[in-house]
Design an enzyme around this catalytic site. Structure first.
Site, PDB file in Angstrom:
ATOM      1  N   SER A  81     -72.146 -15.943  50.264  1.00  0.00           N
ATOM      2  CA  SER A  81     -70.867 -16.650  50.313  1.00  0.00           C
ATOM      3  C   SER A  81     -70.177 -16.629  48.962  1.00  0.00           C
ATOM      4  O   SER A  81     -70.828 -16.650  47.921  1.00  0.00           O
ATOM      5  CB  SER A  81     -71.080 -18.109  50.731  1.00  0.00           C
ATOM      6  OG  SER A  81     -69.837 -18.792  50.655  1.00  0.00           O
TER       7      SER A  81
ATOM      8  N   LYS B 162     -76.138 -19.555  56.719  1.00  0.00           N
ATOM      9  CA  LYS B 162     -74.781 -19.087  56.354  1.00  0.00           C
ATOM     10  C   LYS B 162     -73.787 -19.428  57.462  1.00  0.00           C
ATOM     11  O   LYS B 162     -72.652 -19.820  57.200  1.00  0.00           O
ATOM     12  CB  LYS B 162     -74.807 -17.573  56.088  1.00  0.00           C
ATOM     13  CG  LYS B 162     -73.426 -16.959  55.839  1.00  0.00           C
ATOM     14  CD  LYS B 162     -72.792 -17.520  54.578  1.00  0.00           C
ATOM     15  CE  LYS B 162     -71.521 -16.903  54.081  1.00  0.00           C
ATOM     16  NZ  LYS B 162     -70.456 -16.539  54.932  1.00  0.00           N
TER      17      LYS B 162
ATOM     18  N   HIS C  42     -73.007 -22.972  57.101  1.00  0.00           N
ATOM     19  CA  HIS C  42     -72.094 -23.080  55.942  1.00  0.00           C
ATOM     20  C   HIS C  42     -70.657 -22.797  56.393  1.00  0.00           C
ATOM     21  O   HIS C  42     -69.721 -23.529  56.066  1.00  0.00           O
ATOM     22  CB  HIS C  42     -72.522 -22.085  54.854  1.00  0.00           C
ATOM     23  CG  HIS C  42     -71.476 -21.822  53.816  1.00  0.00           C
ATOM     24  ND1 HIS C  42     -70.369 -21.013  54.045  1.00  0.00           N
ATOM     25  CD2 HIS C  42     -71.334 -22.283  52.547  1.00  0.00           C
ATOM     26  CE1 HIS C  42     -69.611 -20.991  52.969  1.00  0.00           C
ATOM     27  NE2 HIS C  42     -70.176 -21.748  52.031  1.00  0.00           N
ATOM     28  N   ASN C  43     -70.480 -21.745  57.174  1.00  0.00           N
ATOM     29  CA  ASN C  43     -69.129 -21.371  57.592  1.00  0.00           C
ATOM     30  C   ASN C  43     -68.529 -22.385  58.557  1.00  0.00           C
ATOM     31  O   ASN C  43     -67.334 -22.676  58.491  1.00  0.00           O
ATOM     32  CB  ASN C  43     -69.134 -19.982  58.234  1.00  0.00           C
ATOM     33  CG  ASN C  43     -69.125 -18.880  57.189  1.00  0.00           C
ATOM     34  OD1 ASN C  43     -69.675 -19.061  56.106  1.00  0.00           O
ATOM     35  ND2 ASN C  43     -68.524 -17.758  57.499  1.00  0.00           N
TER      36      ASN C  43
ATOM     37  N   GLU D  75     -67.395 -25.051  56.532  1.00  0.00           N
ATOM     38  CA  GLU D  75     -66.177 -24.561  55.852  1.00  0.00           C
ATOM     39  C   GLU D  75     -64.952 -24.744  56.757  1.00  0.00           C
ATOM     40  O   GLU D  75     -63.899 -25.210  56.311  1.00  0.00           O
ATOM     41  CB  GLU D  75     -66.389 -23.082  55.507  1.00  0.00           C
ATOM     42  CG  GLU D  75     -65.194 -22.339  54.965  1.00  0.00           C
ATOM     43  CD  GLU D  75     -65.491 -20.836  54.787  1.00  0.00           C
ATOM     44  OE1 GLU D  75     -66.507 -20.484  54.169  1.00  0.00           O
ATOM     45  OE2 GLU D  75     -64.698 -20.009  55.303  1.00  0.00           O
TER      46      GLU D  75
HETATM   47  C1  6PG Z   1     -67.742 -17.138  52.542  1.00  0.00           C
HETATM   48  C2  6PG Z   1     -66.783 -17.161  53.714  1.00  0.00           C
HETATM   49  C3  6PG Z   1     -66.634 -15.834  54.346  1.00  0.00           C
HETATM   50  C4  6PG Z   1     -65.730 -15.843  55.581  1.00  0.00           C
HETATM   51  C5  6PG Z   1     -64.308 -16.099  55.294  1.00  0.00           C
HETATM   52  C6  6PG Z   1     -63.374 -15.922  56.497  1.00  0.00           C
HETATM   53  O1  6PG Z   1     -68.681 -17.902  52.605  1.00  0.00           O
HETATM   54  O2  6PG Z   1     -67.518 -16.391  51.591  1.00  0.00           O
HETATM   55  O3  6PG Z   1     -67.297 -18.026  54.673  1.00  0.00           O
HETATM   56  O4  6PG Z   1     -67.909 -15.412  54.726  1.00  0.00           O
HETATM   57  O5  6PG Z   1     -65.815 -14.616  56.179  1.00  0.00           O
HETATM   58  O6  6PG Z   1     -64.163 -17.371  54.789  1.00  0.00           O
HETATM   59  O7  6PG Z   1     -63.857 -16.502  57.645  1.00  0.00           O
HETATM   60  P1  6PG Z   1     -62.878 -16.730  58.905  1.00  0.00           P
HETATM   61  O8  6PG Z   1     -62.104 -15.462  59.075  1.00  0.00           O
HETATM   62  O9  6PG Z   1     -63.756 -16.972  60.077  1.00  0.00           O
HETATM   63  O10 6PG Z   1     -62.004 -17.858  58.530  1.00  0.00           O
END
Ligand code: 6PG
Length: 487
Positions: A132, A190, A193-194, A197
């Site tokens: 990430s 991960k 994590h997303n 996010e």
């Molecule tokens: C990271 C992010 C990355 C992710 C983008 C876009 O941890 O660096 O999570 O992996 O791909 O943030 O994600 P979306 O297109 O699903 O918003």
């Protein structure tokens, strides 16, 4: 010139930056891409850099790459998840010996990683790691979540190199990388994590919308608020960049850029995977309404044409807030924090359930919180408190019940309610704030409304119910003799 024992396959943004990160940290690394031109471009662009001598471009095929790196070398694959990754694995693995290390660094689905781990068991040593931090992270220090068949092999063959390239937590300098568990553990963490996010971003966007449409503030004034919040408990990368984003002027000279960006969010799918996974845990659904709300909210935003048409037929216009503005802004800050705690609590609940379901071998939640403190998108001050909550003493049943967070929820729940009420009165949606409030309230209600649900199910389908006053399973003849019988 030293012979590389590492290779990076995939020279797109993430792969080329991570490879340069390895080189900068003193590792000789071979560069490889499906198209040689791209490898050459990356190599040429890095020529003047002090670490350039450690980059070894390979312009031929995978056989040439293996001839350079060795049949038992370490191969990082950073190509698109899914078929492209599988294609590289299928062509690479037959060229390698049993002690070669193959590391899938893509945003792979954990089920694919588990399957690959199994399929490659007798062929190579396979690891799936989540990386990430985007381009900047890959180049200067990402957060790395590793999973794979063996901690021993990880410790012996990968740990040092990954610790060299990983971000370092500003608090104590520790590298933000860890072996988290077997097979899909790295990619599972991960994915969570997303999902977090997504929720984090949705809450920030809702707070922005609240200030814009409920309080009538413009982009620079909202930026000031985020900047101020970033000095307090909400300090985080996402809050910090939000202030920067809101201050960006439109290059064509029409005010602020954010006001001209189409309000239709896209997504690559990792948030949706998290929701799907939460529905597929054997023991039953793990509630993640904040993450689900964030995914749904993006999905509704993407239906721009339908929304515009509906706005004409359902003109539920936003109304301005008439109360105490200073107070509601303070509430908003606190509400954001409490809602964030609720969403992280959901992520942690899912990690615990998945650990049991898939046998990752005991996910260390404190460690996960610590490796999220730098490099990754959700890096934030309050991850220190999460690490602390899972570091010692009895494991809290939920993050919201860990002493430090319990105090905050108790103190600031009224602020979350005030914001949800103000948004409702103003007819401005606050999907994830609402979901977080509902989650906190329902999760802490000794009495739920499900007694009625159970009665209804028994009424129309003889699905039975349990009683609060006696052990056993019962069914009532609701429309017959109205007698209750043990089922
Ligand atoms: C990271 C992010 C990355 C992710 C983008 C876009 O941890 O660096 O999570 O992996 O791909 O943030 O994600 P979306 O297109 O699903 O918003």
């Amino acid at each position: 010139m030293a012979k590389p024992s590492l290779a990076m396959i995939g020279m797109a943004v993430m792969g080329s930056n991570l490879a340069q990160n390895f080189a900068e940290k003193g590792y000789d690394i071979a560069l490889f891409n499906r198209t040689a031109q791209r490898t050459q471009d990356v190599y040429e662009a890095a020529r003047g850099e002090p670490y350039a001598a450690r980059l070894h471009p390979v312009y031929g095929d995978l056989k040439e790459l293996v001839a350079l790196v060795g049949r038992s070398g370490t191969y990082f694959i950073m190509v698109k998840a899914g078929e492209p990754t599988q294609d590289v694995i299928d062509r690479l693995v037959p060229l390698l010996s049993g002690d070669a290390i193959v590391v899938d660094c893509s945003n792979a689905h954990y089920v694919d990683t588990m399957r690959r781990q199994q399929a490659l068991r007798d062929k190579v040593r396979f690891f799936g790691i989540g990386v990430s931090g985007g381009e900047e992270g890959a180049r200067h220090g990402p957060s790395i979540m590793a999973g794979g068949e063996s901690r021993t092999i990880y410790d012996r063959r990968l740990k040092r190199a990954l610790e060299a390239v990983a971000a370092k937590a500003p608090q104590d300098g520790s590298p933000c990388v860890a072996y988290l568990g077997t097979h899909g553990a790295g990619h599972y963490v991960k994915m969570v994590h997303n999902g977090i996010e997504y929720a984090d971003m949705a809450l920030i966007a809702e707070a922005y919308d609240f200030m814009r449409r409920v309080l009538g503030m413009g982009a620079p004034a909202i930026a000031d608020i985020f900047e101020r919040w970033n000095k307090g408990p909400l300090q985080s990368y996402l809050v910090e960049i939000t202030a920067d984003v809101l201050r960006q002027e439109d290059p064509s000279g029409k005010g602020y850029l954010v006001d001209h960006i189409l309000d239709a969010a896209q997504m690559k799918g990792t948030g949706t995977w998290m929701v799907e996974s939460s529905l597929a845990i054997g023991k039953g659904v793990v509630p993640v309404p904040g993450i689900y709300g964030a995914v749904e909210s993006r999905a509704i935003s993407a239906r721009k044409a339908q929304r515009v048409a509906a706005a004409k037929l359902l003109p539920l216009k936003a109304k301005r807030f008439a109360g105490n503005r200073a107070r509601i802004l303070k509430d908003l800050e606190r509400a954001l924090y409490v809602a964030k705690v609720a969403c992280y609590a959901q992520g942690i609940d899912l990690l615990q359930a998945a650990d049991e379901e898939y046998g990752f071998g005991g996910l260390d939640l404190a460690r996960i919180a610590r490796i999220w403190r730098a490099g990754c998108i959700i890096r934030a001050r309050f991850l220190d408190d999460i690490a602390e909550a899972y570091q010692k003493g009895p494991m809290p049943q939920s993050l919201m019940l860990a002493p430090a967070f319990r105090r905050i929820v108790l103190k600031d729940m009224a602020s979350l309610t005030a914001v949800c009420v103000a948004a409702a009165n103003a007819q401005v949606p606050a999907f994830v704030f609402d979901a977080s409030r509902g989650f906190i309230l329902q999760s802490s209600s000794a009495q739920a409304s499900a007694n009625l649900t159970q009665a209804q199910r028994d009424f129309f389908g003889a699905h039975t119910y349990e009683r609060t006053d006696r052990k056993g399973v019962f069914h009532t003849e609701w429309s017959g003799d109205r007698k209750e019988r043990p089922a």
